[in-house]
Design a protein around this motif. Structure first.
Motif, PDB file in Angstrom:
ATOM      1  N   LEU A 222      15.759  14.929   1.105  1.00 54.26           N
ATOM      2  CA  LEU A 222      14.475  14.492   0.552  1.00 54.26           C
ATOM      3  C   LEU A 222      13.297  15.197   1.225  1.00 54.26           C
ATOM      4  CD1 LEU A 222      14.956  10.633   0.057  1.00 54.26           C
ATOM      5  CD2 LEU A 222      15.217  12.494  -1.604  1.00 54.26           C
ATOM      6  N   THR A 223      13.512  15.741   2.417  1.00 53.87           N
ATOM      7  CA  THR A 223      12.445  16.477   3.094  1.00 53.87           C
ATOM      8  C   THR A 223      12.473  17.958   2.760  1.00 53.87           C
ATOM      9  OG1 THR A 223      13.850  16.755   5.052  1.00 53.87           O
ATOM     10  CG2 THR A 223      12.368  14.843   5.017  1.00 53.87           C
ATOM     11  N   GLY A 224      13.431  18.382   1.919  1.00 53.42           N
ATOM     12  CA  GLY A 224      13.467  19.761   1.468  1.00 53.42           C
ATOM     13  C   GLY A 224      14.374  20.677   2.265  1.00 53.42           C
ATOM     14  N   THR A 225      15.165  20.140   3.181  1.00 52.95           N
ATOM     15  CA  THR A 225      16.079  20.976   3.952  1.00 52.95           C
ATOM     16  C   THR A 225      17.265  21.381   3.083  1.00 52.95           C
ATOM     17  OG1 THR A 225      15.497  19.843   6.008  1.00 52.95           O
ATOM     18  CG2 THR A 225      17.558  21.111   5.986  1.00 52.95           C
ATOM     19  N   PRO A 226      17.510  22.679   2.870  1.00 45.55           N
ATOM     20  CA  PRO A 226      18.635  23.105   2.033  1.00 45.55           C
ATOM     21  C   PRO A 226      19.957  22.906   2.756  1.00 45.55           C
ATOM     22  CG  PRO A 226      17.502  25.011   2.929  1.00 45.55           C
ATOM     23  CD  PRO A 226      16.699  23.821   3.337  1.00 45.55           C
ATOM     24  N   LEU A 227      20.946  22.391   2.019  1.00 49.60           N
ATOM     25  CA  LEU A 227      22.277  22.152   2.574  1.00 49.60           C
ATOM     26  C   LEU A 227      23.315  23.102   2.002  1.00 49.60           C
ATOM     27  CD1 LEU A 227      22.253  18.239   2.483  1.00 49.60           C
ATOM     28  CD2 LEU A 227      21.651  19.746   4.390  1.00 49.60           C
ATOM     29  N   GLY A 228      22.948  23.886   0.990  1.00 48.92           N
ATOM     30  CA  GLY A 228      23.869  24.862   0.415  1.00 48.92           C
ATOM     31  C   GLY A 228      24.127  24.628  -1.049  1.00 48.92           C
ATOM     32  N   LEU A 229      24.840  25.565  -1.661  1.00 43.17           N
ATOM     33  CA  LEU A 229      25.179  25.472  -3.077  1.00 43.17           C
ATOM     34  C   LEU A 229      26.347  24.514  -3.285  1.00 43.17           C
ATOM     35  CD1 LEU A 229      24.985  29.218  -4.207  1.00 43.17           C
ATOM     36  CD2 LEU A 229      23.279  27.423  -4.568  1.00 43.17           C
ATOM     37  N   THR A 230      26.270  23.735  -4.370  1.00 41.12           N
ATOM     38  CA  THR A 230      27.358  22.832  -4.736  1.00 41.12           C
ATOM     39  C   THR A 230      28.122  23.319  -5.953  1.00 41.12           C
ATOM     40  OG1 THR A 230      25.860  21.527  -6.126  1.00 41.12           O
ATOM     41  CG2 THR A 230      26.116  20.835  -3.816  1.00 41.12           C
ATOM     42  N   ALA A 231      27.555  24.245  -6.698  1.00 39.60           N
ATOM     43  CA  ALA A 231      28.198  24.771  -7.898  1.00 39.60           C
ATOM     44  C   ALA A 231      27.512  26.072  -8.280  1.00 39.60           C
ATOM     45  CB  ALA A 231      28.117  23.772  -9.050  1.00 39.60           C
ATOM     46  N   VAL A 232      28.259  26.948  -8.944  1.00 41.86           N
ATOM     47  CA  VAL A 232      27.673  28.205  -9.400  1.00 41.86           C
ATOM     48  C   VAL A 232      28.497  28.733 -10.565  1.00 41.86           C
ATOM     49  CG1 VAL A 232      29.003  29.638  -7.800  1.00 41.86           C
ATOM     50  CG2 VAL A 232      26.808  30.460  -8.651  1.00 41.86           C
ATOM     51  N   LYS A 233      27.805  29.346 -11.519  1.00 41.08           N
ATOM     52  CA  LYS A 233      28.477  29.989 -12.647  1.00 41.08           C
ATOM     53  C   LYS A 233      27.747  31.277 -12.974  1.00 41.08           C
ATOM     54  CE  LYS A 233      29.723  29.561 -17.527  1.00 41.08           C
ATOM     55  NZ  LYS A 233      29.737  28.710 -18.733  1.00 41.08           N
ATOM     56  N   PHE A 234      28.498  32.362 -13.109  1.00 42.87           N
ATOM     57  CA  PHE A 234      27.948  33.655 -13.501  1.00 42.87           C
ATOM     58  C   PHE A 234      28.431  33.997 -14.901  1.00 42.87           C
ATOM     59  CE2 PHE A 234      27.989  33.848  -8.895  1.00 42.87           C
ATOM     60  CZ  PHE A 234      26.776  34.447  -8.593  1.00 42.87           C
ATOM     61  N   TRP A 235      27.566  34.611 -15.704  1.00 39.29           N
ATOM     62  CA  TRP A 235      27.988  35.074 -17.024  1.00 39.29           C
ATOM     63  C   TRP A 235      27.019  36.127 -17.539  1.00 39.29           C
ATOM     64  CZ3 TRP A 235      24.731  31.064 -16.443  1.00 39.29           C
ATOM     65  CH2 TRP A 235      23.705  30.897 -17.374  1.00 39.29           C
ATOM     66  N   THR A 236      27.452  36.836 -18.573  1.00 38.44           N
ATOM     67  CA  THR A 236      26.595  37.802 -19.258  1.00 38.44           C
ATOM     68  C   THR A 236      26.603  37.481 -20.743  1.00 38.44           C
ATOM     69  OG1 THR A 236      28.410  39.359 -19.598  1.00 38.44           O
ATOM     70  CG2 THR A 236      27.105  39.617 -17.595  1.00 38.44           C
ATOM     71  N   ARG A 237      25.644  38.034 -21.446  1.00 42.79           N
ATOM     72  CA  ARG A 237      25.544  37.825 -22.890  1.00 42.79           C
ATOM     73  C   ARG A 237      25.947  39.100 -23.607  1.00 42.79           C
ATOM     74  NH1 ARG A 237      19.688  35.270 -21.994  1.00 42.79           N
ATOM     75  NH2 ARG A 237      20.255  33.083 -21.669  1.00 42.79           N
ATOM     76  N   THR A 238      26.801  38.957 -24.598  1.00 41.34           N
ATOM     77  CA  THR A 238      27.182  40.103 -25.414  1.00 41.34           C
ATOM     78  C   THR A 238      26.436  40.110 -26.735  1.00 41.34           C
ATOM     79  OG1 THR A 238      29.023  38.821 -26.309  1.00 41.34           O
ATOM     80  CG2 THR A 238      29.476  40.204 -24.411  1.00 41.34           C
ATOM     81  N   LYS A 239      26.044  38.937 -27.217  1.00 37.06           N
ATOM     82  CA  LYS A 239      25.302  38.834 -28.462  1.00 37.06           C
ATOM     83  C   LYS A 239      23.896  38.367 -28.149  1.00 37.06           C
ATOM     84  CE  LYS A 239      25.409  36.741 -33.071  1.00 37.06           C
ATOM     85  NZ  LYS A 239      26.138  35.832 -33.984  1.00 37.06           N
ATOM     86  N   PHE A 240      22.917  39.181 -28.493  1.00 42.51           N
ATOM     87  CA  PHE A 240      21.540  38.817 -28.167  1.00 42.51           C
ATOM     88  C   PHE A 240      20.586  39.011 -29.334  1.00 42.51           C
ATOM     89  CE2 PHE A 240      21.736  43.288 -27.667  1.00 42.51           C
ATOM     90  CZ  PHE A 240      20.471  43.793 -27.873  1.00 42.51           C
ATOM     91  N   LYS A 241      21.019  39.718 -30.389  1.00 48.98           N
ATOM     92  CA  LYS A 241      20.141  39.963 -31.525  1.00 48.98           C
ATOM     93  C   LYS A 241      20.407  38.950 -32.631  1.00 48.98           C
ATOM     94  CE  LYS A 241      19.556  44.948 -30.895  1.00 48.98           C
ATOM     95  NZ  LYS A 241      19.730  46.282 -31.511  1.00 48.98           N
ATOM     96  N   GLY A 242      19.332  38.493 -33.255  1.00 44.46           N
ATOM     97  CA  GLY A 242      19.472  37.657 -34.434  1.00 44.46           C
ATOM     98  C   GLY A 242      19.802  36.207 -34.169  1.00 44.46           C
ATOM     99  N   THR A 243      19.733  35.761 -32.906  1.00 38.83           N
ATOM    100  CA  THR A 243      20.100  34.381 -32.628  1.00 38.83           C
ATOM    101  C   THR A 243      19.078  33.397 -33.191  1.00 38.83           C
ATOM    102  OG1 THR A 243      19.043  34.629 -30.469  1.00 38.83           O
ATOM    103  CG2 THR A 243      21.427  34.923 -30.569  1.00 38.83           C
TER     104      THR A 243
END
Length: 207
Positions: free
Chosen positions: A72-93
């Motif tokens: 609550l005081t803003g001290t970071p404790l680390g990542l709890t989850a992460v997901k990486f991805w890329t987009r192949t379709k970007f036109k016409g959405t």
């Protein structure tokens, strides 16, 4: 990331009080002559050429959606989850959305499903559902996310985007606008004010 996640879980277990788990998406942008080899993030309007034609740039790179645990005081404790991805379709959405009702598309097939995945991954790592408050911006205002948080018995703080139906008295009309979220928030008393300095000469106040 396994070692980092284990260290995060240990720091949370050693701390006291509520834990905030902040969810958001980050873009890693890479300049490349052939963006398809890396993946697309989005297209942006980069102004206009001298002849007046719009200059639209395609940005390539990787996207990461993560959950960061802080006290609550803003001290970071680390990542709890992460997901990486890329987009192949970007036109016409955007044009596609005019022909398909997005509310009829299963949440598991949408990019926004990452919010649910992050919540479940964080819960599996940390447990202690009663200690954790997951925090997201307007993009996380997803009905299925609330259902998931309720099923896990954890809390979620979100910046509201959709004027959803809110809890109402049993004798009220089903579609009474007074029992929607925006109306109830507007009628609720202020719990307090927090002033934030934006730059040297400008401040904003949130409640």
């Amino acid at each position: 990331m396994a070692g980092h996640f284990a260290a995060t879980a240990a720091r949370i277990a050693a701390s006291e009080g509520p834990i905030l788990i902040l969810q958001d998406t980050t873009e890693f942008i890479y300049s490349r002559a052939q963006p398809g080899k890396t993946g697309f993030t989005k297209t942006i309007n980069a102004g206009r050429y001298k002849a007046g034609q719009p200059n639209v740039l395609t940005l390539c790179g990787v996207l990461m959606h993560s959950g960061l645990a802080v006290t609550l005081t803003g001290t970071p404790l680390g990542l709890t989850a992460v997901k990486f991805w890329t987009r192949t379709k970007f036109k016409g959405t955007l044009a596609l959305m005019r022909h398909i009702n997005p509310t009829r598309v299963p949440i598991e097939t949408k990019e926004s499903y990452r919010w649910l995945e992050n919540l479940r991954q964080s819960f599996a790592l940390v447990g202690a559902a009663e200690r954790c408050v997951h925090v997201g911006d307007r993009e996380s205002d997803i009905y299925e996310l609330y259902c998931t948080a309720q099923d896990l018995g954890t809390s979620f703080l979100v910046r509201v985007q959709t004027n959803r139906l809110a809890e109402r008295p049993s004798d009220a009309a089903p579609h009474d606008p007074a029992h929607r979220v925006f109306a109830q928030l507007a009628a609720a008393p202020w719990a307090g004010r927090h002033r934030i300095t934006v730059d040297q000469d400008e401040t904003t106040c949130c409640r």
